[in-house]
Every structure is written in structure tokens, then in C-alpha cells.
Design a protein around this motif. Sequence first.
Motif: not given
Length: 221
Positions: A1-5, A13-14, A19-24
Amino acid sequence: MKYMIVDDEPLARQRIKRLLASFAEFECIAQTGKPDEVMTLIVQHQPQLIFLDISMPEISGLELAKRINSLPAIPKIIFVTAHPQYALDAFGVFASGYLVKPIEQSELHQLLQHLFPPKIQYTLGNQTRWVEVREILVARADDKYTQLYFRAGQAIIETSLKQLSERYPEHFVQVHRNTLVKRSAMKALVNNDGGYFVSVEGFPEQIAVSRRAAKAIKSSN
């Protein structure tokens, strides 16, 4: 799943990335604090999801969302803001979600689970198929494989029960060393001839429950 901030605050942004680092399955493919770069980055990277701040200089997130919604392939938009009063305006431009800063891990996880229900891949003949985790009623260990049972059929996968339990703890409960069941589908725990069994809505047979699991189930009710 590609996401953009898209957020003019680097720390914000960091935080989202952290928070999303654990969602591989989620990959940050672009980020910017400059609203005038957004449309170019979307065309270039084709994100499936955009975290979009509402309050930014020059162009607001609401105005950007209107422009994004005019694209041929429209990504989902989650607004992030410190101003909850913008919620109604956000959904007026077809936002998929709304998070108030500082974003909480649990709220983010719940929203992503709703927008992108996790799926498990399996093979049927020469076809690759997927089943949503929320559709799985029972998972049973079968030698080196795991047998999945869901309303539309069955599937065999190589993922172990332990891996399933660790990845989807909110969905599965272990009732026996070789069986997981859908937590929300458990209907009744009964004791027949000295053994425990549980009924699962949508599954045709009662499932054996270990004494340890039966004790845990009783204490949780």
C-alpha cells in the motif's frame, strides 16, 4: 500500500511515518510540506492513500482535496489536523477519514483496518486468490499447512497459526493448540461428556476447546 504525506510540519510527517512503521504493507513513497508540489507528486508516484493536513500556507488541504478528486485515479484521503471543527468540511470533499493531531496509534490502526481490510493470499488450482481476514471463521493446523474456513469456501496456506494469531489478535482467539476461531463469531461454550466445545456462527460443527482456553473464554465474558 503506497501512501503519501502532505503536511507543512516536518515533525508531523515524521510522526505518521513512525506510527506506520509497524505496518509492513504500507510504504511511504513521497512526502512534502509544499502544497504546490502535491499534484505533480501524485501523478509521478500514484499513491493509493494520502495523509493530508488541512491548515497549510497558500493552499488549504480542503482545496487540494478538491483538485485530487478531479484525477482519473483518485487515492483515498485521510485528513490530519489540529482543528476538529473542520471535520464536516473534510467529509464534504469525500474524505475517507479524519484524524486529530496528535494522532494516536490505536485510532490510526482502526481507521486503516476499516479502509483497507487485511487480506490473505492463497492458491486455488492455478489461480491466485485473496480472502479478507474478517471473513475467516476457523483456521486449523494441518501438518505443515493451515486450513482456512470461510463462508465462501476453504483455502490452504503456509502461514502458521502462531503467525496468524500474532498478526491478527483482534480477529482470532486460540481455542485449541491446533485451532483458531473468529473471536466475534463465537456463540456458545458448552461442556459435553467432560470436554468443552464452542459454536461458531456460520460454521457447521462444534469445535473442541482445550481446558485452558475454556477457562480464558469464561473469564473474558
